[in-house]
Design an enzyme around this catalytic site. Structure first.
Site, PDB file in Angstrom:
ATOM      1  N   SER A 124      41.029  27.230  41.342  1.00 28.66           N
ATOM      2  CA  SER A 124      39.622  27.330  42.041  1.00 28.66           C
ATOM      3  C   SER A 124      39.013  26.106  41.348  1.00 28.66           C
ATOM      4  O   SER A 124      39.372  25.804  40.363  1.00 28.66           O
ATOM      5  CB  SER A 124      38.970  28.443  41.790  1.00 28.66           C
ATOM      6  OG  SER A 124      37.421  28.347  41.653  1.00 28.66           O
ATOM      7  N   TYR A 148      37.505  36.050  36.059  1.00 28.12           N
ATOM      8  CA  TYR A 148      38.202  35.353  37.158  1.00 28.12           C
ATOM      9  C   TYR A 148      38.284  34.053  36.926  1.00 28.12           C
ATOM     10  O   TYR A 148      39.769  33.637  37.215  1.00 28.12           O
ATOM     11  CB  TYR A 148      36.921  35.703  38.457  1.00 28.12           C
ATOM     12  CG  TYR A 148      37.496  34.630  39.611  1.00 28.12           C
ATOM     13  CD1 TYR A 148      38.543  35.465  40.433  1.00 28.12           C
ATOM     14  CD2 TYR A 148      36.980  33.356  39.815  1.00 28.12           C
ATOM     15  CE1 TYR A 148      39.111  34.315  41.261  1.00 28.12           C
ATOM     16  CE2 TYR A 148      37.544  32.563  40.949  1.00 28.12           C
ATOM     17  CZ  TYR A 148      38.530  32.985  41.598  1.00 28.12           C
ATOM     18  OH  TYR A 148      38.884  32.119  42.612  1.00 28.12           O
ATOM     19  N   LYS A 152      42.508  32.019  36.535  1.00 27.23           N
ATOM     20  CA  LYS A 152      42.992  30.976  37.222  1.00 27.23           C
ATOM     21  C   LYS A 152      43.530  29.763  36.350  1.00 27.23           C
ATOM     22  O   LYS A 152      44.690  29.358  36.589  1.00 27.23           O
ATOM     23  CB  LYS A 152      41.854  30.237  38.176  1.00 27.23           C
ATOM     24  CG  LYS A 152      41.491  31.028  39.359  1.00 27.23           C
ATOM     25  CD  LYS A 152      42.583  31.425  40.281  1.00 27.23           C
ATOM     26  CE  LYS A 152      42.136  32.305  41.538  1.00 27.23           C
ATOM     27  NZ  LYS A 152      43.231  32.666  42.049  1.00 27.23           N
TER      28      LYS A 152
END
Ligand code: NAD
Ligand code: UFG
Length: 335
Positions: A124, A148, A152
């Site tokens: 992302s 989150y 990644k």
């Protein structure tokens, strides 16, 4: 090629299955349907008139993952399965670290065991943190503001370390900017649970009168009109980027931004949606959303040069396809 798609019943995974099948590849999906429905797979089969083999499994279950690999000879894996709600990750960090990182480690381990040489990972733009736009792949990653984003960054590092010790294991990290829109059939699209967190599905629900008005998070950013700027990319352009990544990359650790390279403000997106649909989107300004950055858009030269990939669909098409899917969900009249 025979390709394993984890999370293939989800938003990006299902559209990528279409692109893979249309490019002539065969597709096996694993998904535990925690954020999707089995009927999505049937819809993808209807759209493409091709079959998908589907396994209802949790990819953090190593035994189950091994069993799937033992039934096939995969040429590559595209790993979409993961949890993705930024706000939820702040309140449920362990769920996010466990699901997103353990799944990546298990899949990489099983790939090695079965000699599967290509691993495409969904990352992302959030990994760029507060770098200066446009974001380019060579930038040092800055801390993200939530678990989150950290999952990644960590997953990218794990995969890069694996590629470093084994050149024949090729890793492709795709950093998505803001995927929006839906397949033109109106059969599949983004299905947020409850009130959407993201801008485009929120606008679609306001247009459909499911929600009263859009709350714009801040009009005091140092941007063209004070509202947040993002790089919205049509979901089918994003999907096609995965096909090229799978087909073209042969070795080493590779990172590509998948975006359009164009920044669009909240007000500009509202304007495009109104133009595409002829509908009015009422909005009010509220205070900034914690953790949001002012601007996020990509430098997309690397994907263009090395994958021969560029995003082709316009902002108007993104809005029109979002709206077609929205109204098809309600079984209302067509556009
Ligand atoms: P999604 O929730 O629609 O799809 C994810 C799918 O994975 C769902 O079908 C879910 O049921 C499945 N899943 C989750 N955990 C699983 C597990 N342990 N085992 C089996 N299946 C599991 O999300 P999406 O928008 O399609 O995102 C796909 C990937 O792209 C995610 O990794 C996400 O973090 C990443 N990503 C998404 C965006 C975005 O804006 N949508 C942006 C950047 C990155
Ligand atoms: N926004 C509003 N009102 C809303 C929703 C969003 O004004 O109701 C604004 C935000 O403040 C931001 C822009 O619209 O300026 C886009 O917000 P989104 O929530 O649609 O997207 P984000 O860029 O915040 O986040 C998305 C994904 C993340 C991912 C990130 C970077 O949701 O998972 O892109 O790729 F990490």
């Amino acid at each position: 090629m025979e390709i394993l798609v984890t999370g293939g019943a989800g938003y990006i995974g299902s559209h990528t299955c279409i692109a893979l099948l249309e490019a002539g590849h065969s597709v096996v999906v694993v998904d535990d349907l925690r954020n999707s429905r089995a009927e999505i797979i049937e819809k993808v089969e209807r759209i493409t008139k091709k079959k998908i083999q589907f396994y209802l499994i949790d990819v953090t279950n190593e035994v189950a993952v091994n069993e799937v690999f033992s039934n096939h000879s995969f040429d590559g894996v595209i790993h979409f399965a993961g949890l993705k709600a930024v706000g939820e990750s702040v309140n449920q960090p362990l769920d996010y670290y466990y699901n997103n990182i353990v799944s990546t480690m298990i899949l990489a381990k099983v790939c090695k065991k079965y000699g599967v040489k290509k691993f495409v990972f969904s990352s992302s733009a959030t990994v760029y943190g507060e770098n200066k736009v446009p974001f380019i792949e060579t930038m040092e990653l800055l801390p993200t503001t939530n678990p989150y984003g950290e999952t990644k960054v960590m997953s990218e590092r794990i995969l890069a370390d694996l590629a470093r010790i084994d050149e024949s294991f090729s890793v492709v990290v795709l950093r998505y900017f803001n995927p929006v829109g839906a397949h033109t059939s109106g059969l599949i699209g983004e299905l947020p649970n409850g009130i959407p967190n993201n801008l485009m599905p929120y606008i679609a629900q306001v247009a459909d009168k499911e929600l009263d008005n859009l709350k714009i998070y801040g009009n005091d950013y140092p941007t063209i009109d004070g509202t947040g700027v993002r790089d919205y990319i049509h979901i089918m352009d994003l999907a096609e980027g995965h096909v090229l990544a799978m087909e073209k990359v042969v070795e080493g650790a590779n990172i590509y931004n998948l975006g359009t390279g164009i920044g669009t403000s909240v007000l500009q997106l509202i304007g495009a949606f109104e133009k595409a649909t002829g509908l009015k989107i009422p909005y009010i300004y509220v205070k900034r959303r914690p953790g949001d950055i002012a601007e996020c858009y990509a430098n997309v030269n690397k994907a263009k040069e090395e994958l021969n990939w560029v995003a082709k669909r316009s902002l108007i098409e993104m809005c029109r396809d979002t709206w077609r899917f929205q109204i098809s969900q309600n079984k209302k009249s067509d556009l």
